[in-house]
Design a protein around this motif. Structure first.
Motif, PDB file in Angstrom:
ATOM      1  N   ARG A 218       0.726  -0.922  -0.376  1.00  0.00           N
ATOM      2  CA  ARG A 218      -0.024  -0.149  -0.101  1.00  0.00           C
ATOM      3  C   ARG A 218       0.431   1.153   0.100  1.00  0.00           C
ATOM      4  NH1 ARG A 218      -3.814  -1.701   3.469  1.00  0.00           N
ATOM      5  NH2 ARG A 218      -1.942  -0.608   5.002  1.00  0.00           N
ATOM      6  N   ARG A 221       2.426   1.894  -3.530  1.00  0.00           N
ATOM      7  CA  ARG A 221       1.514   2.440  -4.518  1.00  0.00           C
ATOM      8  C   ARG A 221       1.077   3.267  -4.134  1.00  0.00           C
ATOM      9  NH1 ARG A 221      -1.676  -2.790  -2.320  1.00  0.00           N
ATOM     10  NH2 ARG A 221      -3.131  -0.804  -1.414  1.00  0.00           N
ATOM     11  N   GLN A 222       1.188   3.702  -3.125  1.00  0.00           N
ATOM     12  CA  GLN A 222       0.830   4.759  -2.741  1.00  0.00           C
ATOM     13  C   GLN A 222       1.900   6.393  -3.120  1.00  0.00           C
ATOM     14  OE1 GLN A 222      -0.728   5.210   1.057  1.00  0.00           O
ATOM     15  NE2 GLN A 222      -2.533   4.261   0.893  1.00  0.00           N
TER      16      GLN A 222
END
Length: 248
Positions: A218, A221-222
């Motif tokens: 995550r 991805r961010q």
């Protein structure tokens, strides 16, 4: 002329760092566990470090056990900094990774712990984004699959020579704690980079972006591992890929 010790001088970053510093006139010493360098030493137990550090003005710490996710890196750095203290406290520059304080990847946690030691010593910390060589190696591994799964995340790859040039600039100044992060000249998508690799190596594979679970991916991805406001003006991924594939 500065006398500079480079740890891990035979590694992915150590080689270009030594090359750039020597091209600028520095007296570079190499430290490696393997024979054949100026100094053979072991960060794990501290052997050979006092001799390697004697009379140096600065240390560029590039050594890391990446294959074991940094196992032993923190203790090795403790040994290095202790030897640096005995040698008159030369400038120690530690190369880290953008996002180690945000992304809970085990290797990043090791890097973050190491940063704390360097900060306590009074050295300098430079965080960089992912090296071209790292992305190239990852693409080569996933390309072995009949259908290629590539993590659906951004990447800001950077040349190790560009990192080495920034290191040389930093060593002209006094220790400064954590300096500005250093990122590559462009932000790309990992699946696109894998497709670039496949085309460059003449492989016909379908590439599927993979959305992986968990806090670590995550964070990737961010874009917590990116430095878009601190882009270098150096080598781009396509240039690196062409040179690497052409050179074998």
């Amino acid at each position: 002329m500065k006398r500079i010790l480079v740890t891990g001088i035979t590694g992915t970053l150590g080689r270009p760092v030594a090359g750039v510093l020597r091209s600028l006139g520095a007296d570079v010493r190499g430290l490696s566990r393997r024979p054949g360098q100026d100094f053979q030493g072991d960060l794990a137990d501290g052997s050979g470090l006092d001799a390697a550090l004697s009379g140096v003005d600065a240390v560029v710490h590039c050594a890391s056990d990446t294959r074991r996710l940094g196992r032993g890196d923190v203790q090795g750095l403790r040994n290095l900094l202790a030897a640096a203290g005995r040698a008159g406290r030369p400038h120690v520059l530690f190369v880290s990774i953008v996002g180690v304080d945000v992304i809970p990847y085990p290797y990043y946690r090791v890097k973050l712990a190491a940063e704390g030691l360097v900060e306590g010593y009074g050295g300098t910390i430079l965080r960089a984004t992912q090296f071209h060589e790292f992305v190239f190696g990852a693409a080569r591994i996933v390309a072995r699959m009949p259908v290629v799964l590539a993590p659906d995340m951004p990447v800001q790859p950077i040349s190790t020579r560009d990192v080495a040039r920034r290191i040389a600039e930093i060593l002209d100044d006094p220790p400064a704690g954590r300096v500005a992060d250093l990122g590559g000249p462009e932000v790309l998508r990992a699946p696109d980079m894998v497709r670039d690799y496949l085309r460059a190596t003449g492989r016909d594979r379908r590439t599927i972006p993979a959305r992986l679970p968990g806090a670590t991916f995550r964070g990737f991805r961010q874009g917590a591992h990116l430095a878009p406001s601190h882009r270098s003006a150096g080598e781009r991924w396509a240039e690196f890929l062409e040179a690497r594939v052409r050179g074998g």
